[in-house]
Design an enzyme around this catalytic site. Structure first.
Site, PDB file in Angstrom:
ATOM      1  N   LYS A  11     -32.384 -38.023 -10.273  1.00 25.82           N
ATOM      2  CA  LYS A  11     -32.673 -37.059 -11.456  1.00 25.82           C
ATOM      3  C   LYS A  11     -31.912 -37.824 -12.579  1.00 25.82           C
ATOM      4  CE  LYS A  11     -32.350 -32.945  -8.356  1.00 25.82           C
ATOM      5  NZ  LYS A  11     -31.982 -31.709  -8.206  1.00 25.82           N
ATOM      6  N   TYR A  54     -40.997 -27.044  -9.380  1.00 21.22           N
ATOM      7  CA  TYR A  54     -40.099 -26.073  -8.940  1.00 21.22           C
ATOM      8  C   TYR A  54     -40.466 -24.573  -9.159  1.00 21.22           C
ATOM      9  CZ  TYR A  54     -36.336 -29.564  -8.469  1.00 21.22           C
ATOM     10  OH  TYR A  54     -35.621 -30.705  -7.934  1.00 21.22           O
ATOM     11  N   PHE A  61     -31.224 -19.772 -13.463  1.00 17.29           N
ATOM     12  CA  PHE A  61     -30.912 -21.067 -14.192  1.00 17.29           C
ATOM     13  C   PHE A  61     -32.106 -21.930 -14.089  1.00 17.29           C
ATOM     14  CE2 PHE A  61     -30.672 -20.993  -9.218  1.00 17.29           C
ATOM     15  CZ  PHE A  61     -31.858 -21.963  -8.774  1.00 17.29           C
ATOM     16  N   ARG A 115     -32.770 -35.591   3.972  1.00 13.50           N
ATOM     17  CA  ARG A 115     -31.851 -34.374   3.566  1.00 13.50           C
ATOM     18  C   ARG A 115     -30.514 -34.370   4.013  1.00 13.50           C
ATOM     19  NH1 ARG A 115     -33.737 -30.946  -0.374  1.00 13.50           N
ATOM     20  NH2 ARG A 115     -32.463 -29.202   0.548  1.00 13.50           N
ATOM     21  N   THR A 160     -27.185 -28.601  -1.109  1.00  9.76           N
ATOM     22  CA  THR A 160     -27.548 -28.472  -2.568  1.00  9.76           C
ATOM     23  C   THR A 160     -26.392 -28.381  -3.660  1.00  9.76           C
ATOM     24  OG1 THR A 160     -29.481 -27.300  -1.773  1.00  9.76           O
ATOM     25  CG2 THR A 160     -28.965 -27.226  -4.270  1.00  9.76           C
ATOM     26  N   ARG A 168     -24.673 -36.386  -2.724  1.00 12.84           N
ATOM     27  CA  ARG A 168     -24.102 -35.437  -3.571  1.00 12.84           C
ATOM     28  C   ARG A 168     -22.601 -35.231  -3.252  1.00 12.84           C
ATOM     29  NH1 ARG A 168     -29.191 -31.334  -2.544  1.00 12.84           N
ATOM     30  NH2 ARG A 168     -30.646 -31.832  -4.223  1.00 12.84           N
ATOM     31  N   ASN A 224     -26.754 -32.394  -9.812  1.00 13.69           N
ATOM     32  CA  ASN A 224     -26.708 -32.905  -8.204  1.00 13.69           C
ATOM     33  C   ASN A 224     -27.411 -34.122  -7.861  1.00 13.69           C
ATOM     34  OD1 ASN A 224     -29.161 -31.744  -8.216  1.00 13.69           O
ATOM     35  ND2 ASN A 224     -28.670 -30.242  -6.378  1.00 13.69           N
ATOM     36  N   HIS A 270     -33.064 -35.648  -5.712  1.00 20.88           N
ATOM     37  CA  HIS A 270     -33.963 -34.607  -4.832  1.00 20.88           C
ATOM     38  C   HIS A 270     -34.502 -35.399  -3.780  1.00 20.88           C
ATOM     39  CE1 HIS A 270     -37.480 -32.041  -4.098  1.00 20.88           C
ATOM     40  NE2 HIS A 270     -38.074 -33.379  -3.913  1.00 20.88           N
ATOM     41  N   GLU A 315     -45.438 -33.220  -2.728  1.00 19.66           N
ATOM     42  CA  GLU A 315     -44.793 -33.850  -3.841  1.00 19.66           C
ATOM     43  C   GLU A 315     -45.190 -35.310  -3.983  1.00 19.66           C
ATOM     44  OE1 GLU A 315     -40.555 -33.173  -2.510  1.00 19.66           O
ATOM     45  OE2 GLU A 315     -40.926 -31.123  -2.877  1.00 19.66           O
TER      46      GLU A 315
HETATM   47  P1  IDP Z   1     -32.582 -28.996  -3.186  1.00 16.85           P
HETATM   48  O1  IDP Z   1     -32.607 -29.607  -4.360  1.00 16.85           O
HETATM   49  O2  IDP Z   1     -31.007 -29.468  -2.264  1.00 16.85           O
HETATM   50  O3  IDP Z   1     -33.674 -28.990  -2.284  1.00 16.85           O
HETATM   51  P2  IDP Z   1     -33.265 -26.069  -4.188  1.00 16.85           P
HETATM   52  O4  IDP Z   1     -32.766 -25.153  -3.670  1.00 16.85           O
HETATM   53  O5  IDP Z   1     -34.646 -26.428  -3.936  1.00 16.85           O
HETATM   54  O6  IDP Z   1     -32.150 -27.341  -3.671  1.00 16.85           O
HETATM   55  O7  IDP Z   1     -33.135 -25.993  -5.838  1.00 16.85           O
HETATM   56  C1  IDP Z   1     -33.707 -27.217  -6.272  1.00 16.85           C
HETATM   57  C2  IDP Z   1     -32.620 -27.561  -7.543  1.00 16.85           C
HETATM   58  O8  IDP Z   1     -32.467 -26.468  -8.392  1.00 16.85           O
HETATM   59  C3  IDP Z   1     -31.322 -27.935  -7.032  1.00 16.85           C
HETATM   60  O9  IDP Z   1     -31.385 -29.563  -6.405  1.00 16.85           O
HETATM   61  C4  IDP Z   1     -30.292 -28.046  -8.361  1.00 16.85           C
HETATM   62  O10 IDP Z   1     -30.539 -28.994  -9.237  1.00 16.85           O
HETATM   63  C5  IDP Z   1     -30.574 -26.659  -8.900  1.00 16.85           C
HETATM   64  N1  IDP Z   1     -30.370 -25.421  -8.527  1.00 16.85           N
HETATM   65  C6  IDP Z   1     -30.370 -24.590  -7.392  1.00 16.85           C
HETATM   66  N2  IDP Z   1     -29.820 -23.670  -7.342  1.00 16.85           N
HETATM   67  C7  IDP Z   1     -28.787 -23.711  -8.354  1.00 16.85           C
HETATM   68  C8  IDP Z   1     -27.944 -22.904  -8.763  1.00 16.85           C
HETATM   69  O11 IDP Z   1     -27.379 -21.860  -8.344  1.00 16.85           O
HETATM   70  N3  IDP Z   1     -27.356 -23.228 -10.326  1.00 16.85           N
HETATM   71  C9  IDP Z   1     -27.897 -24.260 -10.882  1.00 16.85           C
HETATM   72  N4  IDP Z   1     -28.851 -25.201 -10.450  1.00 16.85           N
HETATM   73  C10 IDP Z   1     -29.383 -24.872  -9.265  1.00 16.85           C
HETATM   74 MG    MG Z   2     -35.482 -28.241  -2.613  1.00 21.75          MG
END
Ligand code: IDP
Ligand code: MG
Length: 201
Positions: free
Chosen positions: A59, A99, A107, A135, A141, A152, A162, A165, A176
């Site tokens: 990212k 997304y 958020f 993963r 996450t 991470r 973070n 992806h 994707e």
């Molecule tokens: P992942 O990236 O581990 O698959 P997802 O739940 O798919 O996690 O969420 C996508 C992205 O959205 C996360 O990587 C993070 O950048 C962002 N995100 C998820 N939850 C939050 C939150 O509670 N606050 C801020 N950003 C979040």
């Molecule tokens: Mg995800």
């Protein structure tokens, strides 16, 4: 000298350790509804050397922190094969599609703004169980909960920045990769190294 090559028979204590390990793998990699945000491809059972591809993207914060090389190094050292890579400024409409499931989260606007704030690096990695393993390599996450040793866990401390992806299912990875790469962009190449037999078994 004593020969230690024979593994001891499972004792109750050792058995519970093994079961704990199996349980951890199940939690990390199972498709059960109670861990929807983790992985949906079982790692246990089934063919061990299924050829898979996954989308991994550094990212914009990862690019700013000069972490692209670290990410590539970790995936290469693991033995995965890089078959596609490009730097791009992600268009907002493609990010919105990517997304879509998060569109009602509070958020979400900040997420799209952050991901479109600068260039990222999208990659396609190939290898046995690469979806599940990648993963595990990127970590939780929420960076605050990501284990040390994960990407991470090592490079980020907040969920909103973070770093990286990775697709969370084989089916999601296919979607994707099609979203971020033209069909002719990933390049398959012959693996003539010592791991080649693993990829073709
Ligand atoms: P992942 O990236 O581990 O698959 P997802 O739940 O798919 O996690 O969420 C996508 C992205 O959205 C996360 O990587 C993070 O950048 C962002 N995100 C998820 N939850 C939050 C939150 O509670 N606050 C801020 N950003 C979040
Ligand atoms: Mg995800």
């Amino acid at each position: 000298m004593e020969n230690n090559s024979v593994q001891p028979a499972p004792t109750p204590g050792r058995l519970s350790g093994l079961l704990g390990c199996a349980l951890l793998r199940e939690v990390l990699c199972s498709s059960r509804a109670w861990v929807p945000s983790l992985l949906v491809r079982p790692c246990l059972g089934g063919p061990s050397w299924t050829r898979e591809r996954t989308l991994v993207a550094v990212k914009p914060d990862g690019v700013q922190l000069r972490l692209v090389g670290d990410v590539i190094r970790r995936f290469e050292r693991k033995g995965f094969k890089l078959v596609g890579m490009k730097m791009l400024q992600a268009p907002e409409n493609v990010l919105a599609e990517h997304y879509h499931d998060l569109r009602r989260k509070p958020f979400y606007p900040a997420l799209i703004s952050y991901l479109s704030s600068g260039p990222g690096v999208a990659m396609v990695w190939e290898g046995p169980n690469v979806v599940c393993t990648s993963r595990a390599m990127i970590g939780h996450t929420d960076s605050a909960e990501a284990a040390p040793g994960t990407i991470r866990g090592d490079f980020s401390f907040h969920i909103s920045r973070n770093i990286i992806h990775a697709s969370d299912s084989v089916e999601g990875a296919q979607r994707e990769i099609q979203r971020w790469f033209q069909s002719n962009e990933p390049v398959g190449w012959a693996d003539e190294g010592h791991r080649s037999s693993l990829y073709t078994a």
